[in-house]
Enzyme design. Structure first.
Site, PDB file in Angstrom:
ATOM      1  N   ASN A  70       3.682   8.047   6.370  1.00 45.63           N
ATOM      2  CA  ASN A  70       3.561   7.017   7.415  1.00 45.63           C
ATOM      3  C   ASN A  70       4.909   6.305   7.493  1.00 45.63           C
ATOM      4  O   ASN A  70       5.256   5.551   6.594  1.00 45.63           O
ATOM      5  CB  ASN A  70       2.441   6.041   7.017  1.00 45.63           C
ATOM      6  CG  ASN A  70       2.397   4.813   7.914  1.00 45.63           C
ATOM      7  OD1 ASN A  70       2.983   4.795   8.987  1.00 45.63           O
ATOM      8  ND2 ASN A  70       1.687   3.781   7.465  1.00 45.63           N
TER       9      ASN A  70
ATOM     10  N   LYS B 298       5.773   4.059   9.497  1.00 46.11           N
ATOM     11  CA  LYS B 298       5.665   2.672  10.012  1.00 46.11           C
ATOM     12  C   LYS B 298       6.719   2.445  11.103  1.00 46.11           C
ATOM     13  O   LYS B 298       7.014   3.376  11.856  1.00 46.11           O
ATOM     14  CB  LYS B 298       5.802   1.669   8.859  1.00 46.11           C
ATOM     15  CG  LYS B 298       4.895   2.006   7.679  1.00 46.11           C
ATOM     16  CD  LYS B 298       4.777   0.874   6.720  1.00 46.11           C
ATOM     17  CE  LYS B 298       3.998   1.332   5.501  1.00 46.11           C
ATOM     18  NZ  LYS B 298       3.593   0.240   4.641  1.00 46.11           N
TER      19      LYS B 298
ATOM     20  N   HIS C  56      -5.019   0.977   9.495  1.00 46.17           N
ATOM     21  CA  HIS C  56      -4.091   0.629   8.406  1.00 46.17           C
ATOM     22  C   HIS C  56      -4.171  -0.881   8.151  1.00 46.17           C
ATOM     23  O   HIS C  56      -4.331  -1.668   9.085  1.00 46.17           O
ATOM     24  CB  HIS C  56      -2.662   1.040   8.784  1.00 46.17           C
ATOM     25  CG  HIS C  56      -1.719   0.981   7.631  1.00 46.17           C
ATOM     26  ND1 HIS C  56      -1.194  -0.208   7.178  1.00 46.17           N
ATOM     27  CD2 HIS C  56      -1.234   1.946   6.816  1.00 46.17           C
ATOM     28  CE1 HIS C  56      -0.422   0.042   6.127  1.00 46.17           C
ATOM     29  NE2 HIS C  56      -0.425   1.335   5.890  1.00 46.17           N
TER      30      HIS C  56
ATOM     31  N   GLU D 156      -2.035  -3.035   7.647  1.00 45.87           N
ATOM     32  CA  GLU D 156      -1.070  -3.859   8.408  1.00 45.87           C
ATOM     33  C   GLU D 156      -1.589  -4.120   9.808  1.00 45.87           C
ATOM     34  O   GLU D 156      -1.384  -5.199  10.365  1.00 45.87           O
ATOM     35  CB  GLU D 156       0.308  -3.167   8.417  1.00 45.87           C
ATOM     36  CG  GLU D 156       0.962  -3.259   7.036  1.00 45.87           C
ATOM     37  CD  GLU D 156       1.944  -2.143   6.706  1.00 45.87           C
ATOM     38  OE1 GLU D 156       2.335  -1.376   7.604  1.00 45.87           O
ATOM     39  OE2 GLU D 156       2.318  -2.044   5.511  1.00 45.87           O
TER      40      GLU D 156
ATOM     41  N   GLU E 274      -6.351   2.460   0.241  1.00 49.33           N
ATOM     42  CA  GLU E 274      -5.052   1.834   0.002  1.00 49.33           C
ATOM     43  C   GLU E 274      -5.254   0.370  -0.391  1.00 49.33           C
ATOM     44  O   GLU E 274      -5.409  -0.497   0.484  1.00 49.33           O
ATOM     45  CB  GLU E 274      -4.206   1.878   1.284  1.00 49.33           C
ATOM     46  CG  GLU E 274      -3.950   3.262   1.822  1.00 49.33           C
ATOM     47  CD  GLU E 274      -2.722   3.298   2.720  1.00 49.33           C
ATOM     48  OE1 GLU E 274      -1.789   4.010   2.378  1.00 49.33           O
ATOM     49  OE2 GLU E 274      -2.707   2.579   3.730  1.00 49.33           O
TER      50      GLU E 274
ATOM     51  N   GLY F 150       3.620  -0.983  -0.638  1.00 48.44           N
ATOM     52  CA  GLY F 150       5.008  -1.439  -0.527  1.00 48.44           C
ATOM     53  C   GLY F 150       5.436  -2.402  -1.626  1.00 48.44           C
ATOM     54  O   GLY F 150       6.495  -3.020  -1.533  1.00 48.44           O
TER      55      GLY F 150
ATOM     56  N   SER G 282       2.315   2.666  -2.873  1.00 50.62           N
ATOM     57  CA  SER G 282       3.464   2.876  -3.765  1.00 50.62           C
ATOM     58  C   SER G 282       3.430   4.223  -4.486  1.00 50.62           C
ATOM     59  O   SER G 282       3.783   4.313  -5.663  1.00 50.62           O
ATOM     60  CB  SER G 282       3.577   1.715  -4.763  1.00 50.62           C
ATOM     61  OG  SER G 282       3.816   0.502  -4.075  1.00 50.62           O
TER      62      SER G 282
HETATM   63  C1  PEP Z   1       1.249   2.770   3.494  1.00 49.98           C
HETATM   64  O1  PEP Z   1       1.838   2.048   4.254  1.00 49.98           O
HETATM   65  O2  PEP Z   1       0.268   3.388   3.899  1.00 49.98           O
HETATM   66  C2  PEP Z   1       1.740   2.864   2.130  1.00 49.98           C
HETATM   67  C3  PEP Z   1       0.951   3.376   1.237  1.00 49.98           C
HETATM   68  O3  PEP Z   1       3.009   2.381   1.874  1.00 49.98           O
HETATM   69  P1  PEP Z   1       3.835   2.540   0.501  1.00 49.98           P
HETATM   70  O4  PEP Z   1       3.729   3.976   0.089  1.00 49.98           O
HETATM   71  O5  PEP Z   1       5.237   2.163   0.884  1.00 49.98           O
HETATM   72  O6  PEP Z   1       3.221   1.611  -0.481  1.00 49.98           O
END
Ligand code: PEP
Length: 248
Positions: free
Chosen positions: A9, A11, A92, A94, A164, A170, A205
């Site tokens: 992803n 973003k 997601h 966000e 997640e 992040g 992460s």
């Molecule tokens: C995500 O945005 O779905 C995500 C898991 O980000 P990151 O791997 O950077 O934590």
């Protein structure tokens, strides 16, 4: 048997000049035929990436609930299909946070994506306060119950759920493999007749350093990767870890 699914992803990152990373990732996907690999760039790159990398699943990071209309700035599932997308991420954290998307909206987006012929990745995950209060499982299973469309029952192989934990996205923090196994097992247990076919991905992460351990955890069918999917140097080892975990 569920194939491992490694999804990036991007973003709100990436320009035309970033497409060489996608090409390198496509090459690695080709070299690891035991895993399914997809990349979800910003809408602006979907068409170019889909044309340049036909062996990657290229997808959108969101879609509208409707096909068309007066919704300035939005993109429909049908439009994603039109420019070569094969999947869409919906819900997601966000988008749930910054665009105030409810479970009902997420469910309607997932229905729209499936209806347009896209595969769909439905994201769920708890904030830190909920985990600390000991309510993570109840919270996530509530999201699963309310965010999954009925259409899923007809097409479970086209649906993935990405667990997640918000506090792991992040931040460099990851859930422990015990926490991941417990949550993925609980989600699988809630899927009824679709349980064998729906893939459950972990996100938060994931890096080349922790991917092998996470991907070998029970009930983990893949990973949704943010930061580490932006460069082939970091994403390719995660794809390789996916193949390694498939073979064990
Ligand atoms: C995500 O945005 O779905 C995500 C898991 O980000 P990151 O791997 O950077 O934590």
């Amino acid at each position: 048997m569920r194939r491992k699914y490694i999804v990036g992803n991007w973003k709100m990152n990436g320009h035309i000049t970033s497409l060489h990373e996608a090409q390198a990732i496509e090459k690695a996907a080709h070299a690891h035929p035991g895993v399914d690999v997809a990349l979800c760039p910003p809408f602006t790159l979907v068409m170019a990436m889909a044309k340049l990398c036909p062996q990657l699943g290229v997808g959108g990071q969101d879609c509208h609930t409707l096909d068309k209309g007066a919704f300035t700035g939005s993109v429909s599932a049908d439009m994603l299909v039109d420019c070569g997308a094969k999947l869409a991420i919906v819900g997601h954290s966000e988008r749930r946070e910054y665009s105030h998307e409810s479970n009902e909206m997420v469910r309607n987006k997932a229905s729209a994506a499936l209806g347009a012929g896209l595969d769909v990745i439905i994201c769920v995950g708890e904030p830190l306060s909920v985990r600390e209060a000991g309510d993570a499982e109840t919270y996530v299973l509530g999201q699963v119950a309310q965010s999954l469309p009925m259409a899923l029952l007809h097409a479970p192989k086209r649906v993935a759920i990405a667990y997640e934990p918000i506090w792991a996205i992040g931040t460099g923090l990851t859930a422990s493999t015990d926490e991941i196994a417990a949550m993925h097992g609980a989600i699988r247990g809630a899927l009824g007749s679709a349980a064998n076919d729906v893939r459950i991905l972990y996100g938060g992460s994931v890096t080349p350093d922790n991917a092998a351990e996470i991907l070998a955890t029970s009930d983990v069918d893949g990973a949704l990767v943010g930061g580490a999917s932006l460069s082939a140097a970091k994403f390719v080892p995660i794809i390789a870890a996916g193949e390694g975990a498939s073979n064990t």
